[in-house]
Design a protein around this motif. Sequence first.
Motif, PDB file in Angstrom:
ATOM      1  N   LEU A 128      -8.042  -1.440  -7.471  1.00 30.81           N
ATOM      2  CA  LEU A 128      -7.792  -0.080  -7.908  1.00 30.81           C
ATOM      3  C   LEU A 128      -7.218  -0.117  -9.322  1.00 30.81           C
ATOM      4  O   LEU A 128      -6.524  -1.063  -9.697  1.00 30.81           O
ATOM      5  CB  LEU A 128      -6.790   0.613  -6.982  1.00 30.81           C
ATOM      6  CG  LEU A 128      -7.292   1.132  -5.630  1.00 30.81           C
ATOM      7  CD1 LEU A 128      -7.665   0.002  -4.692  1.00 30.81           C
ATOM      8  CD2 LEU A 128      -6.236   2.037  -4.988  1.00 30.81           C
ATOM      9  N   ILE A 129      -7.510   0.908 -10.092  1.00 31.15           N
ATOM     10  CA  ILE A 129      -6.883   1.071 -11.412  1.00 31.15           C
ATOM     11  C   ILE A 129      -5.707   2.017 -11.222  1.00 31.15           C
ATOM     12  O   ILE A 129      -5.875   3.124 -10.696  1.00 31.15           O
ATOM     13  CB  ILE A 129      -7.861   1.658 -12.447  1.00 31.15           C
ATOM     14  CG1 ILE A 129      -9.183   0.888 -12.429  1.00 31.15           C
ATOM     15  CG2 ILE A 129      -7.234   1.639 -13.834  1.00 31.15           C
ATOM     16  CD1 ILE A 129      -9.055  -0.585 -12.736  1.00 31.15           C
ATOM     17  N   VAL A 130      -4.511   1.589 -11.604  1.00 35.25           N
ATOM     18  CA  VAL A 130      -3.312   2.396 -11.390  1.00 35.25           C
ATOM     19  C   VAL A 130      -2.481   2.428 -12.667  1.00 35.25           C
ATOM     20  O   VAL A 130      -2.709   1.652 -13.597  1.00 35.25           O
ATOM     21  CB  VAL A 130      -2.462   1.832 -10.227  1.00 35.25           C
ATOM     22  CG1 VAL A 130      -3.255   1.809  -8.930  1.00 35.25           C
ATOM     23  CG2 VAL A 130      -1.939   0.426 -10.567  1.00 35.25           C
ATOM     24  N   ARG A 177     -11.066   4.007  -2.008  1.00 33.18           N
ATOM     25  CA  ARG A 177     -10.715   2.687  -1.491  1.00 33.18           C
ATOM     26  C   ARG A 177      -9.312   2.692  -0.873  1.00 33.18           C
ATOM     27  O   ARG A 177      -9.062   2.055   0.144  1.00 33.18           O
ATOM     28  CB  ARG A 177     -10.786   1.650  -2.624  1.00 33.18           C
ATOM     29  CG  ARG A 177     -12.176   1.092  -2.870  1.00 33.18           C
ATOM     30  CD  ARG A 177     -12.262   0.407  -4.221  1.00 33.18           C
ATOM     31  NE  ARG A 177     -12.462   1.373  -5.292  1.00 33.18           N
ATOM     32  CZ  ARG A 177     -12.106   1.173  -6.545  1.00 33.18           C
ATOM     33  NH1 ARG A 177     -11.487   0.059  -6.889  1.00 33.18           N
ATOM     34  NH2 ARG A 177     -12.347   2.085  -7.459  1.00 33.18           N
ATOM     35  N   TRP A 178      -8.395   3.409  -1.496  1.00 29.51           N
ATOM     36  CA  TRP A 178      -7.030   3.514  -0.984  1.00 29.51           C
ATOM     37  C   TRP A 178      -7.016   4.189   0.383  1.00 29.51           C
ATOM     38  O   TRP A 178      -6.336   3.718   1.318  1.00 29.51           O
ATOM     39  CB  TRP A 178      -6.182   4.305  -1.989  1.00 29.51           C
ATOM     40  CG  TRP A 178      -4.800   4.654  -1.543  1.00 29.51           C
ATOM     41  CD1 TRP A 178      -3.715   3.817  -1.472  1.00 29.51           C
ATOM     42  CD2 TRP A 178      -4.334   5.935  -1.105  1.00 29.51           C
ATOM     43  NE1 TRP A 178      -2.607   4.499  -1.020  1.00 29.51           N
ATOM     44  CE2 TRP A 178      -2.958   5.807  -0.793  1.00 29.51           C
ATOM     45  CE3 TRP A 178      -4.946   7.181  -0.961  1.00 29.51           C
ATOM     46  CZ2 TRP A 178      -2.196   6.872  -0.342  1.00 29.51           C
ATOM     47  CZ3 TRP A 178      -4.185   8.246  -0.506  1.00 29.51           C
ATOM     48  CH2 TRP A 178      -2.824   8.084  -0.203  1.00 29.51           C
ATOM     49  N   GLY A 233      10.517   3.785  -9.991  1.00 32.95           N
ATOM     50  CA  GLY A 233      10.913   3.150  -8.737  1.00 32.95           C
ATOM     51  C   GLY A 233       9.958   2.090  -8.241  1.00 32.95           C
ATOM     52  O   GLY A 233       9.919   1.808  -7.037  1.00 32.95           O
ATOM     53  N   GLY A 234       9.186   1.484  -9.128  1.00 31.78           N
ATOM     54  CA  GLY A 234       8.255   0.451  -8.703  1.00 31.78           C
ATOM     55  C   GLY A 234       7.043   0.971  -7.971  1.00 31.78           C
ATOM     56  O   GLY A 234       6.343   0.206  -7.295  1.00 31.78           O
ATOM     57  N   ASN A 235       6.765   2.260  -8.113  1.00 29.09           N
ATOM     58  CA  ASN A 235       5.595   2.868  -7.480  1.00 29.09           C
ATOM     59  C   ASN A 235       4.442   2.963  -8.462  1.00 29.09           C
ATOM     60  O   ASN A 235       4.607   2.776  -9.677  1.00 29.09           O
ATOM     61  CB  ASN A 235       5.949   4.250  -6.932  1.00 29.09           C
ATOM     62  CG  ASN A 235       6.992   4.185  -5.831  1.00 29.09           C
ATOM     63  OD1 ASN A 235       6.890   3.343  -4.936  1.00 29.09           O
ATOM     64  ND2 ASN A 235       7.995   5.044  -5.898  1.00 29.09           N
ATOM     65  N   ILE A 269       0.813  -1.210   0.000  1.00 29.06           N
ATOM     66  CA  ILE A 269       0.000   0.000   0.000  1.00 29.06           C
ATOM     67  C   ILE A 269       0.853   1.269   0.000  1.00 29.06           C
ATOM     68  O   ILE A 269       0.456   2.299  -0.553  1.00 29.06           O
ATOM     69  CB  ILE A 269      -0.974  -0.002   1.202  1.00 29.06           C
ATOM     70  CG1 ILE A 269      -2.056   1.079   1.007  1.00 29.06           C
ATOM     71  CG2 ILE A 269      -0.237   0.162   2.522  1.00 29.06           C
ATOM     72  CD1 ILE A 269      -3.198   0.968   1.997  1.00 29.06           C
ATOM     73  N   GLU A 270       2.075   1.188   0.582  1.00 29.67           N
ATOM     74  CA  GLU A 270       2.931   2.371   0.620  1.00 29.67           C
ATOM     75  C   GLU A 270       3.521   2.712  -0.743  1.00 29.67           C
ATOM     76  O   GLU A 270       4.074   3.804  -0.926  1.00 29.67           O
ATOM     77  CB  GLU A 270       4.062   2.187   1.641  1.00 29.67           C
ATOM     78  CG  GLU A 270       5.039   1.074   1.334  1.00 29.67           C
ATOM     79  CD  GLU A 270       4.621  -0.255   1.958  1.00 29.67           C
ATOM     80  OE1 GLU A 270       5.478  -1.156   2.068  1.00 29.67           O
ATOM     81  OE2 GLU A 270       3.442  -0.377   2.360  1.00 29.67           O
ATOM     82  N   ARG A 271       3.405   1.804  -1.716  1.00 31.28           N
ATOM     83  CA  ARG A 271       3.898   2.083  -3.067  1.00 31.28           C
ATOM     84  C   ARG A 271       2.819   2.692  -3.960  1.00 31.28           C
ATOM     85  O   ARG A 271       3.059   2.952  -5.137  1.00 31.28           O
ATOM     86  CB  ARG A 271       4.440   0.809  -3.711  1.00 31.28           C
ATOM     87  CG  ARG A 271       5.748   0.330  -3.102  1.00 31.28           C
ATOM     88  CD  ARG A 271       6.417  -0.721  -3.953  1.00 31.28           C
ATOM     89  NE  ARG A 271       7.741  -1.067  -3.430  1.00 31.28           N
ATOM     90  CZ  ARG A 271       8.839  -0.396  -3.712  1.00 31.28           C
ATOM     91  NH1 ARG A 271       8.781   0.655  -4.509  1.00 31.28           N
ATOM     92  NH2 ARG A 271      10.016  -0.774  -3.205  1.00 31.28           N
ATOM     93  N   VAL A 272       1.636   2.890  -3.394  1.00 29.48           N
ATOM     94  CA  VAL A 272       0.521   3.463  -4.155  1.00 29.48           C
ATOM     95  C   VAL A 272       0.278   4.886  -3.669  1.00 29.48           C
ATOM     96  O   VAL A 272       0.179   5.139  -2.462  1.00 29.48           O
ATOM     97  CB  VAL A 272      -0.758   2.619  -3.980  1.00 29.48           C
ATOM     98  CG1 VAL A 272      -1.908   3.233  -4.763  1.00 29.48           C
ATOM     99  CG2 VAL A 272      -0.505   1.181  -4.421  1.00 29.48           C
ATOM    100  N   ALA A 273       0.169   5.820  -4.608  1.00 25.16           N
ATOM    101  CA  ALA A 273      -0.053   7.232  -4.262  1.00 25.16           C
ATOM    102  C   ALA A 273      -1.202   7.788  -5.085  1.00 25.16           C
ATOM    103  O   ALA A 273      -1.448   7.335  -6.211  1.00 25.16           O
ATOM    104  CB  ALA A 273       1.217   8.045  -4.514  1.00 25.16           C
TER     105      ALA A 273
END
Length: 282
Positions: free
Chosen positions: A59-61, A77-78, A66-68, A24-28
């Motif tokens: 989620l749609i991302v 939802r996030w 950097g793998g984020n 979750i910390e890699r999603v912004a």
Amino acid sequence: MADVNETEQSASKGPSAAEQYVPIERVAPNPEQPRKRFEQGDLDDLAASIKEKGVIQPLIVRARDGGNFEIVAGERRWRAAQLAQLHELPVIVRSFTDVEVLEVAIIENIQRADLNPIEEAAGYRQLMDKFGHTQEKMAEALGKSRSHIANLLRLLNLPGSVLDMVREGELSSGHARALITSSNPEKLARQIVEGGLSVRATEALVKKEQSAADDNIFGKPDKTARAAEKDADTKALEGDLSANLGMKVVLNHKPGQENGAMTLHYTSLEQLDELCRMLTGD
């Protein structure tokens, strides 16, 4: 217009449709996300559901350096997943340009049932200003009527203080629509809130204001004299115009003079929308 339907169909299949789970910390969130307000109570309810059942809809991302990942659709939802202290999220990775990300975010917000009318109207305006979408194109793509979109867009012409009252739920969209034709919507809006007036009472208040303004400008006409002055040709023209436009037309033209006034009476905002369309050629 971005293919939002395909995105929603993919996401609706549940966790098995996700391409991967990511920390979750890699999603912004998207910094250009047009939705700025998230009700804490709604987030708490969603977080409780997530604790029990997990994030059902991925989620749609899109991938970042950097793998984020950056959220295209699913910021609510996030946020709720963070409250639920989840460590990873199901995501579907899509390749979107900056323009497509903004377009999808706007459309996703418009399709939300809890969006207030000002946020919805602002979404339509963004689609028109940034992407050149017409009202007809938006109506077809979003399953809305053109009159619905046109009526909401008119709300954006109201003063900022009145729009804030709608955002805060002090005024309904019905109250706001009634105020569009007012010469002093801020003053009337305060009266509505203080008096707890209904939409019908608001419409009557605006009508009274307009009637008083007309009397001040033109003087209160004598109905008997006005009826006597109107000749057969004028009455016939009134009838023809009313039939062609589908709304009542009144002509005030004094015999022997060049000037006069034509008044159009609409009975609904849909009629007003149609009249505006005819006059602007939209």
